[in-house]
Write a protein that holds these residues in place. Structure first.
Motif, PDB file in Angstrom:
ATOM      1  N   LYS A   6       0.829  -1.202   0.000  1.00 12.11           N
ATOM      2  CA  LYS A   6       0.000   0.000   0.000  1.00 12.11           C
ATOM      3  C   LYS A   6       0.869   1.260   0.000  1.00 12.11           C
ATOM      4  O   LYS A   6       0.613   2.203  -0.748  1.00 12.11           O
ATOM      5  N   LEU A   7       1.911   1.257   0.808  1.00 12.83           N
ATOM      6  CA  LEU A   7       2.812   2.417   0.862  1.00 12.83           C
ATOM      7  C   LEU A   7       3.562   2.591  -0.454  1.00 12.83           C
ATOM      8  O   LEU A   7       3.790   3.725  -0.891  1.00 12.83           O
ATOM      9  N   MET A   8       3.924   1.495  -1.085  1.00 14.81           N
ATOM     10  CA  MET A   8       4.577   1.595  -2.389  1.00 14.81           C
ATOM     11  C   MET A   8       3.655   2.262  -3.401  1.00 14.81           C
ATOM     12  O   MET A   8       4.077   3.116  -4.177  1.00 14.81           O
ATOM     13  N   ALA A  18      12.019   0.846  -5.311  1.00 21.07           N
ATOM     14  CA  ALA A  18      12.074   0.613  -3.865  1.00 21.07           C
ATOM     15  C   ALA A  18      13.342  -0.150  -3.503  1.00 21.07           C
ATOM     16  O   ALA A  18      13.980   0.133  -2.489  1.00 21.07           O
ATOM     17  N   SER A  19      13.714  -1.095  -4.351  1.00 25.63           N
ATOM     18  CA  SER A  19      14.928  -1.872  -4.117  1.00 25.63           C
ATOM     19  C   SER A  19      16.156  -0.962  -4.091  1.00 25.63           C
ATOM     20  O   SER A  19      17.004  -1.071  -3.193  1.00 25.63           O
ATOM     21  N   LEU A  20      16.227  -0.078  -5.049  1.00 20.58           N
ATOM     22  CA  LEU A  20      17.375   0.842  -5.101  1.00 20.58           C
ATOM     23  C   LEU A  20      17.357   1.828  -3.938  1.00 20.58           C
ATOM     24  O   LEU A  20      18.385   2.089  -3.311  1.00 20.58           O
ATOM     25  N   LEU A  21      16.183   2.371  -3.642  1.00 23.74           N
ATOM     26  CA  LEU A  21      16.050   3.353  -2.573  1.00 23.74           C
ATOM     27  C   LEU A  21      16.376   2.766  -1.200  1.00 23.74           C
ATOM     28  O   LEU A  21      17.091   3.377  -0.403  1.00 23.74           O
ATOM     29  N   MET A  22      15.873   1.555  -0.961  1.00 28.75           N
ATOM     30  CA  MET A  22      16.070   0.906   0.339  1.00 28.75           C
ATOM     31  C   MET A  22      17.394   0.142   0.429  1.00 28.75           C
ATOM     32  O   MET A  22      17.758  -0.333   1.490  1.00 28.75           O
ATOM     33  N   ARG A  23      18.038  -0.012  -0.730  1.00 21.07           N
ATOM     34  CA  ARG A  23      19.301  -0.756  -0.795  1.00 21.07           C
ATOM     35  C   ARG A  23      19.150  -2.197  -0.311  1.00 21.07           C
ATOM     36  O   ARG A  23      19.939  -2.688   0.494  1.00 21.07           O
ATOM     37  N   ARG A  25      17.676  -6.229  -1.851  1.00 23.61           N
ATOM     38  CA  ARG A  25      17.494  -7.015  -3.071  1.00 23.61           C
ATOM     39  C   ARG A  25      16.071  -6.894  -3.611  1.00 23.61           C
ATOM     40  O   ARG A  25      15.115  -6.766  -2.854  1.00 23.61           O
ATOM     41  N   PHE A  26      15.967  -6.957  -4.910  1.00 20.39           N
ATOM     42  CA  PHE A  26      14.689  -6.914  -5.614  1.00 20.39           C
ATOM     43  C   PHE A  26      13.744  -7.982  -5.054  1.00 20.39           C
ATOM     44  O   PHE A  26      12.563  -7.706  -4.799  1.00 20.39           O
ATOM     45  N   ASP A  27      14.257  -9.187  -4.861  1.00 14.21           N
ATOM     46  CA  ASP A  27      13.436 -10.287  -4.343  1.00 14.21           C
ATOM     47  C   ASP A  27      12.916 -10.011  -2.932  1.00 14.21           C
ATOM     48  O   ASP A  27      11.817 -10.443  -2.572  1.00 14.21           O
ATOM     49  N   THR A  28      13.692  -9.298  -2.145  1.00 13.94           N
ATOM     50  CA  THR A  28      13.255  -8.941  -0.790  1.00 13.94           C
ATOM     51  C   THR A  28      12.043  -8.020  -0.867  1.00 13.94           C
ATOM     52  O   THR A  28      11.061  -8.214  -0.142  1.00 13.94           O
ATOM     53  N   ILE A  29      12.088  -7.037  -1.749  1.00 16.56           N
ATOM     54  CA  ILE A  29      10.962  -6.124  -1.929  1.00 16.56           C
ATOM     55  C   ILE A  29       9.725  -6.917  -2.372  1.00 16.56           C
ATOM     56  O   ILE A  29       8.627  -6.714  -1.848  1.00 16.56           O
ATOM     57  N   LYS A  30       9.901  -7.828  -3.326  1.00 20.79           N
ATOM     58  CA  LYS A  30       8.782  -8.655  -3.786  1.00 20.79           C
ATOM     59  C   LYS A  30       8.183  -9.455  -2.631  1.00 20.79           C
ATOM     60  O   LYS A  30       6.961  -9.534  -2.497  1.00 20.79           O
ATOM     61  N   TYR A  50       8.058   8.608   3.358  1.00 23.33           N
ATOM     62  CA  TYR A  50       8.033   8.850   1.912  1.00 23.33           C
ATOM     63  C   TYR A  50       6.601   9.101   1.443  1.00 23.33           C
ATOM     64  O   TYR A  50       6.353   9.986   0.634  1.00 23.33           O
ATOM     65  N   ALA A  51       5.652   8.322   1.941  1.00 23.24           N
ATOM     66  CA  ALA A  51       4.254   8.475   1.537  1.00 23.24           C
ATOM     67  C   ALA A  51       3.713   9.837   1.968  1.00 23.24           C
ATOM     68  O   ALA A  51       3.000  10.501   1.210  1.00 23.24           O
ATOM     69  N   GLN A  52       4.064  10.263   3.172  1.00 25.82           N
ATOM     70  CA  GLN A  52       3.634  11.579   3.648  1.00 25.82           C
ATOM     71  C   GLN A  52       4.229  12.685   2.783  1.00 25.82           C
ATOM     72  O   GLN A  52       3.540  13.640   2.420  1.00 25.82           O
ATOM     73  N   ALA A  53       5.507  12.549   2.447  1.00 24.86           N
ATOM     74  CA  ALA A  53       6.166  13.553   1.600  1.00 24.86           C
ATOM     75  C   ALA A  53       5.528  13.579   0.210  1.00 24.86           C
ATOM     76  O   ALA A  53       5.291  14.659  -0.346  1.00 24.86           O
TER      77      ALA A  53
END
Length: 64
Positions: A6-8, A18-23, A25-30, A50-53
């Motif tokens: 939802k936040l994404m 999100a993967s790049l921003l959070m540093r 792995r792509f699979d972790t975000i998934k 980030y969502a508030q901003a």
């Protein structure tokens, strides 16, 4: 729908973004998006900021 997903959506971040921003792995975000792994609270806090901003920027932008 997970809070992370939802936040994404609220921020407009893609999985890759999100993967790049959070540093992480792509699979972790998934896995966080799909609820297959618990999203760390620190990550959720960061995503809430980030969502508030994003909402603030959207509300302050004029679309004439």
């Amino acid at each position: 729908m997970t809070e992370f997903k939802k936040l994404m959506e609220q921020t407009g971040l893609s999985t890759r973004g999100a993967s790049l921003l959070m540093r992480v792995r792509f699979d972790t975000i998934k896995n966080w998006k799909q609820g297959k792994a618990r999203t760390p609270e620190q990550i959720l806090k960061q995503m809430r900021r980030y969502a508030q901003a994003a909402e603030r920027i959207f509300n302050e932008t004029r679309f004439d």
